[in-house]
Write a protein that holds these residues in place. Structure first.
Motif, PDB file in Angstrom:
ATOM      1  N   ALA A   1       0.827  -1.209   0.000  1.00 20.74           N
ATOM      2  CA  ALA A   1       0.000   0.000   0.000  1.00 20.74           C
ATOM      3  C   ALA A   1       0.860   1.257   0.000  1.00 20.74           C
ATOM      4  CB  ALA A   1      -0.927  -0.018   1.220  1.00 20.74           C
ATOM      5  N   VAL A   2       1.921   1.230   0.785  1.00 21.09           N
ATOM      6  CA  VAL A   2       2.808   2.397   0.829  1.00 21.09           C
ATOM      7  C   VAL A   2       3.472   2.619  -0.518  1.00 21.09           C
ATOM      8  CG1 VAL A   2       4.905   3.312   1.862  1.00 21.09           C
ATOM      9  CG2 VAL A   2       3.195   2.214   3.305  1.00 21.09           C
ATOM     10  N   VAL A   3       3.965   1.522  -1.138  1.00 28.37           N
ATOM     11  CA  VAL A   3       4.633   1.647  -2.439  1.00 28.37           C
ATOM     12  C   VAL A   3       3.668   2.170  -3.492  1.00 28.37           C
ATOM     13  CG1 VAL A   3       5.742   0.347  -4.291  1.00 28.37           C
ATOM     14  CG2 VAL A   3       6.357  -0.112  -1.915  1.00 28.37           C
ATOM     15  N   LEU A   4       2.435   1.606  -3.543  1.00 32.10           N
ATOM     16  CA  LEU A   4       1.454   2.071  -4.520  1.00 32.10           C
ATOM     17  C   LEU A   4       1.085   3.527  -4.302  1.00 32.10           C
ATOM     18  CD1 LEU A   4      -0.927  -1.030  -4.748  1.00 32.10           C
ATOM     19  CD2 LEU A   4       0.792  -0.290  -6.412  1.00 32.10           C
ATOM     20  N   SER A   5       0.970   3.921  -3.054  1.00 34.53           N
ATOM     21  CA  SER A   5       0.651   5.317  -2.766  1.00 34.53           C
ATOM     22  C   SER A   5       1.738   6.248  -3.285  1.00 34.53           C
ATOM     23  CB  SER A   5       0.465   5.511  -1.254  1.00 34.53           C
ATOM     24  OG  SER A   5      -0.579   4.704  -0.775  1.00 34.53           O
ATOM     25  N   VAL A   6       2.986   5.853  -3.044  1.00 37.00           N
ATOM     26  CA  VAL A   6       4.103   6.682  -3.509  1.00 37.00           C
ATOM     27  C   VAL A   6       4.133   6.745  -5.028  1.00 37.00           C
ATOM     28  CG1 VAL A   6       6.610   6.884  -3.546  1.00 37.00           C
ATOM     29  CG2 VAL A   6       5.453   6.253  -1.426  1.00 37.00           C
ATOM     30  N   VAL A   7       3.950   5.575  -5.676  1.00 37.57           N
ATOM     31  CA  VAL A   7       3.965   5.544  -7.147  1.00 37.57           C
ATOM     32  C   VAL A   7       2.814   6.369  -7.712  1.00 37.57           C
ATOM     33  CG1 VAL A   7       3.716   4.044  -9.139  1.00 37.57           C
ATOM     34  CG2 VAL A   7       5.169   3.328  -7.246  1.00 37.57           C
TER      35      VAL A   7
ATOM     36  N   PHE B   1       1.284   8.870  -6.347  1.00 34.97           N
ATOM     37  CA  PHE B   1       1.578  10.293  -6.126  1.00 34.97           C
ATOM     38  C   PHE B   1       2.559  10.817  -7.166  1.00 34.97           C
ATOM     39  CE2 PHE B   1       4.057  13.621  -3.962  1.00 34.97           C
ATOM     40  CZ  PHE B   1       3.022  14.529  -3.731  1.00 34.97           C
ATOM     41  N   LEU B   2       3.583  10.015  -7.460  1.00 33.89           N
ATOM     42  CA  LEU B   2       4.560  10.433  -8.476  1.00 33.89           C
ATOM     43  C   LEU B   2       3.917  10.529  -9.850  1.00 33.89           C
ATOM     44  CD1 LEU B   2       7.669   8.335  -7.364  1.00 33.89           C
ATOM     45  CD2 LEU B   2       7.270  10.761  -7.011  1.00 33.89           C
ATOM     46  N   LEU B   3       3.040   9.548 -10.203  1.00 33.50           N
ATOM     47  CA  LEU B   3       2.349   9.603 -11.493  1.00 33.50           C
ATOM     48  C   LEU B   3       1.459  10.835 -11.584  1.00 33.50           C
ATOM     49  CD1 LEU B   3       1.361   5.855 -12.025  1.00 33.50           C
ATOM     50  CD2 LEU B   3       3.101   7.151 -13.259  1.00 33.50           C
ATOM     51  N   LEU B   4       0.765  11.167 -10.500  1.00 33.23           N
ATOM     52  CA  LEU B   4      -0.085  12.352 -10.500  1.00 33.23           C
ATOM     53  C   LEU B   4       0.733  13.613 -10.752  1.00 33.23           C
ATOM     54  CD1 LEU B   4      -2.871  13.585 -10.013  1.00 33.23           C
ATOM     55  CD2 LEU B   4      -2.322  13.656  -7.563  1.00 33.23           C
ATOM     56  N   ILE B   5       1.884  13.691 -10.123  1.00 30.10           N
ATOM     57  CA  ILE B   5       2.761  14.857 -10.333  1.00 30.10           C
ATOM     58  C   ILE B   5       3.201  14.920 -11.793  1.00 30.10           C
ATOM     59  CG2 ILE B   5       4.997  15.851  -9.745  1.00 30.10           C
ATOM     60  CD1 ILE B   5       4.613  14.795  -6.924  1.00 30.10           C
TER      61      ILE B   5
END
Length: 375
Positions: free
Chosen positions: A246-252, A254-258
């Motif tokens: 969950a943490v990894v997907l959240s980070v990924v 967030f990066l994709l959104l940016i």
């Protein structure tokens, strides 16, 4: 000792020797060894027979207090004092040392200044230091071997340490004790117990020295819990993996959104720039077309047959006179322009002769001219 004091004690010794008749008194009971804690008082006794003349107390060979018959006391060190007791023909001197410190440890001697008339004992000053175990409660997994450390700090002499588990003395092969002496003369010890507790246990570390009526102790409670079940371990591993995923997907995400926001901003900027450039191009094209039209209009309106004289004649023509409608057949490519009769021609000039000559020079397209009105 100062030289006056030496002279004083030598004088007393000489007087005692002179008064010795050869069968003088003797020491019946000399002092005994004494052990005290720092800050306590120490006591020593010396009993002599009848006929004594002088009794001297010495510390490490130096006189600190003296008693002359029948009981006069001479004190040279305020840390020492004495009480005298007479019993029948015997005299007992009780020496008291106040607030003993480590430097008071040593030999205490009683002397009556006769042949063989001296006996001694030793004063031992001890220090009761601190004893501690780091933890008070310790969680231990079943069948797990642990080490418990007990520390004794600031002792004199080095204390004797033993261990007890649930009120049962532990074999000395199960623990190791090391000690060292510091610069202040005190001893520090560390004892390490190796233990595999089968159940909940109470472990006690005990440190003792001679002067203590009971040992000093430090206690720790061991709480033994069963090992986790394999299913629980799998569940815990699954939960940990889920959390990590969950943490990894959240980070990924967030990066994709940016990245997406960045691309949208860049595209918008490019579109704005391209639309602006298109508008500028359109404006430029319109400007060129307008300039060309203006040049065409200017070139079409230019009258090469203009004559100032004609302008003057034209100005003198009344405004209410006008030409009659012109027929399209009137204009011919090889015919001269013919103008209908005019009611009045000012100045009686040959106005009708001038127009045909001008029209012949510049033919007019009948499609573009519908009505011609002369003003």
């Amino acid at each position: 000792m100062d030289s006056p004091q030496k002279c004083f004690w030598m004088t007393l010794s000489f007087l005692g020797f002179l008064t010795d008749p050869g069968f003088s008194s003797s020491i019946i009971e000399g002092p005994s060894n004494f052990t005290a804690l720092v800050g306590m008082d120490a006591y020593f006794h010396c009993t002599v027979s009848e006929g004594w003349q002088i009794l001297i107390w010495l510390f490490e060979g130096q006189p600190v207090l003296s008693v002359t018959y029948p009981g006069k006391v001479i004190i040279t060190d305020k840390s020492y004092n004495q009480q005298g007791y007479n019993k029948s023909t015997e005299f007992t001197s009780e020496l008291t040392i106040y607030n003993v410190q480590l430097n008071n440890s040593g030999r205490i001697e009683c002397s009556i200044q006769t042949m063989g008339g001296n006996q001694y004992a030793f004063l031992s000053v001890q220090v009761n230091g601190s004893l501690s175990i780091k933890d008070h409660i310790l969680m231990v997994r079943e069948n797990q071997t642990i080490e418990i450390v007990c520390e004794a700090v600031g002792w004199n002499p080095a204390p004797h340490i033993i261990w007890m588990v649930n009120n049962i003395t532990v074999d000395n092969s199960d623990y190791i004790t090391n000690h060292c002496q510091g610069s202040n003369g005190l001893y520090n010890e560390e004892s390490i117990l190796t233990l595999t507790p089968p159940t909940n246990s109470i472990v006690i570390c005990l440190a003792s020295i001679f002067v203590l009526s009971k040992p000093q102790s430090a206690t720790i409670t061991l709480v033994v819990y069963p090992p986790p079940i394999e299913s629980d371990i799998n569940e815990d591993d699954g939960r940990i993996r889920t959390i990590i995923l969950a943490v990894v997907l959240s980070v990924v995400g967030f990066l994709l959104l940016i990245i997406i926001i960045f691309l949208i901003v860049c595209c918008c900027r490019r579109k704005k720039e391209s639309s602006y450039q298109k508008e500028m191009r359109k404006v430029s094209v319109k400007q060129n077309v307008t300039d060309q039209n203006l040049e065409t209009i200017d070139s079409g309106n230019e009258n090469y047959g203009y004559s100032p004289e004609e302008q003057e004649h034209t100005k003198q023509i009344p405004r209410h006179h006008s030409f009659s409608p012109v027929d399209s057949s009137f204009f011919g490519l090889e015919q001269d322009l013919e103008v209908g009769s005019v009611s009045e021609v000012p100045y009686g000039g040959n106005y009708d002769r001038v127009l045909p000559s001008r029209a012949a020079a510049y033919p007019i397209n009948p499609r573009k001219i519908r009505n011609v009105t002369l003003v």
